[in-house]
Design an enzyme around this catalytic site. Sequence first.
Site, short mmCIF file in Angstrom:
data_model
loop_
_atom_site.label_atom_id
_atom_site.label_comp_id
_atom_site.label_asym_id
_atom_site.label_seq_id
_atom_site.Cartn_x
_atom_site.Cartn_y
_atom_site.Cartn_z
N ASN A 97 0.83 -1.22 0.00
CA ASN A 97 0.00 0.00 0.00
C ASN A 97 0.86 1.26 0.00
OD1 ASN A 97 0.66 -0.90 2.62
ND2 ASN A 97 -1.01 0.23 3.55
N ASN A 286 -4.25 -0.27 13.45
CA ASN A 286 -5.31 -1.13 12.93
C ASN A 286 -4.71 -2.51 12.65
OD1 ASN A 286 -6.88 1.18 12.88
ND2 ASN A 286 -6.71 1.48 10.68
N ASP A 313 4.68 -5.06 11.84
CA ASP A 313 3.75 -4.16 11.15
C ASP A 313 4.25 -2.71 11.27
OD1 ASP A 313 1.62 -3.27 9.66
OD2 ASP A 313 0.17 -3.36 11.29
#
Length: 448
Positions: A97, A286, A313
């Site tokens: 992304n 998230n 992450d």
Amino acid sequence: MTYKTTLIKNARIVTDGRVFEGDVLIQDERIVKIDDSISVKSADVFVLDAEGKYLLPGLIDDQVHFREPGLTHKANIASESRAAVAGGITSFIEMPNTNPQTTTIEAFDQKLQIASESAFANYGFMFGGTNDNLEEIKKLDKRKVAGLKLFLGSSTGNMLVDNPDVLEKIFKSTDLVISVHCEDEETIKANTSKYIAEYGEDIPVKYHPIIRSEDACYISSSKAIELAKKTGARLHVFHLSTGKETELFSNKTLLKDKKITAEVCIHHLWFNDKDYDTKGTLIKWNPAVKTEKDQQQLLKALLADKIDVIATDHAPHTLEEKNNVYTKAPSGGPLVQHALPALLEMHHRGLISIEKIVEKACHNPAILFNVKDRGYIKEGYYADLVLVDLNQPWTVKKDNLLYKCGWSPFEGTTFKSRISHTFVNGHLAYNNFKVNENRFAKALTFNR
């Protein structure tokens, strides 16, 4: 190019579920010998006495967001891989992304080119699945791509895959590992609307784990697992955040034979919802950091081998971005420099063994993604190695951060363990708070 021979003496070597004292001889890029005692007569040898220190395989972080191309005001491959090497992470798998998104082979090849010129740690990339790029997925070279990444809940980059027919086709059309971000979008939208009605845009951040709730995670994870079972797809569920989700996973099969696997991240093991009072949006991720009970259940599932991998992450944003009101503050934070020290702190607390850390952060990512010749301390393997001193405290401060964003949720934390040396492909890439500005990284290749 001729590489210097390195001899690491008197190390407490951690690999394959055991700890033993010995020496490691590195020639060129690889480990050539491991023995109780090794002597080398050549004068052109770098000898490192590791007495009292633990030698681990370099960590393989299967989920990072290094923001390049297109979001480089937050981070880039050079800055974050420098921080990773300082944190004992010698290989990373980066997410799609970015801008442009890594959803075409052209964009994928562009990332490989950028990393070949700038990365300090070994690099691999996920390919992003969307509602309309199935034909590109079918053309991928499985030896070059780490796997597929699908967002089943919205996150940075708007790559939500919300067409059920497309999702099933993707699951049926590849034998690559499909890694998924699982949060149910409808549940989150309904919860968000409820709290906006009460607070407007400035919702107290303590409600983040209620908005992005246990139900939102469980609904999405269970659907993904159901689809994987139906199609026979190889599924890996990223960043579990709830105890309830751990019930969906099994420890009855060896990792190499598992079709459905799971990961937990450092922040979900370290923080819980009590920390929102002091950390605020700095720990807005998230999926959300949830309750202390969830935190404990995640650790329990990790130790019981229901959860297979520990990752970061790593997803940096600027402080200016993070300091926005709740609805405008992005989710994510920087972690690669401090993940291993945090895990070793958990070891000091008696929560996890050093062998289990190595299994979950080094061996298992290599097994799961079929990474070639990395993740272990073995003769013939690349010499990606990390030397740690378990009794050399240091404190995380602004002036020793290497992230481009310039902040960390661990600022002010004193860790008992320090990374003293990191080797990447046989080269000393980091030595006691100093990164070698020469680059020794290589593209990860995959045994498929």
